[in-house]
Design an enzyme around this catalytic site. Structure first.
Site, short mmCIF file in Angstrom:
data_model
loop_
_atom_site.label_atom_id
_atom_site.label_comp_id
_atom_site.label_asym_id
_atom_site.label_seq_id
_atom_site.Cartn_x
_atom_site.Cartn_y
_atom_site.Cartn_z
CB CYS A 182 -28.35 -14.24 1.83
SG CYS A 182 -30.01 -14.39 2.51
CB CYS A 222 -29.52 -12.33 4.71
SG CYS A 222 -29.64 -14.11 4.72
#
Length: 107
Positions: free
Chosen positions: A34, A31
């Protein structure tokens, strides 16, 4: 100070039984957002360590907790106090926006 990793094995002790408020960063290796927000969380963890603990939970490695807390998009942040979710923030944000979301727990 960096956010430390928690797992299904350590979640209860580190998060649910913590005396302080705990922000759990639900994230995954793949991600991008993230990874982008991770250094911001580390800064907040350092600056507000007396009030707020910040931990990271990899949703790919801990799918049971991701399901339990209904994580459908990442990054997702949940603030726990006394074992209960008291705040949910979804998505990567710049530091001032995250600090505003967390003001009740860090000021």
């Amino acid at each position: 100070m960096t956010a430390r990793a928690v797992t299904e094995a350590t979640f209860e002790q580190e998060v649910l039984k913590n005396d302080k408020a705990v922000l759990v960063d639900f994230w995954a290796e793949w991600c991008g957002p993230c990874r982008a927000v991770s250094p911001i969380l580390d800064q907040i963890a350092t600056e507000h360590s007396e009030k707020l603990d910040i931990v990271k939970l990899n949703v790919d490695e801990n799918p049971g907790l991701a399901m339990k807390y209904q994580i459908t998009a990442i990054p997702a942040f949940k603030v726990f106090q006394a074992g209960e979710v008291v705040k949910t923030v979804i998505g990567a944000k710049p530091k001032p926006a995250l600090e505003a979301d967390l003001a009740a727990y860090i000021s």
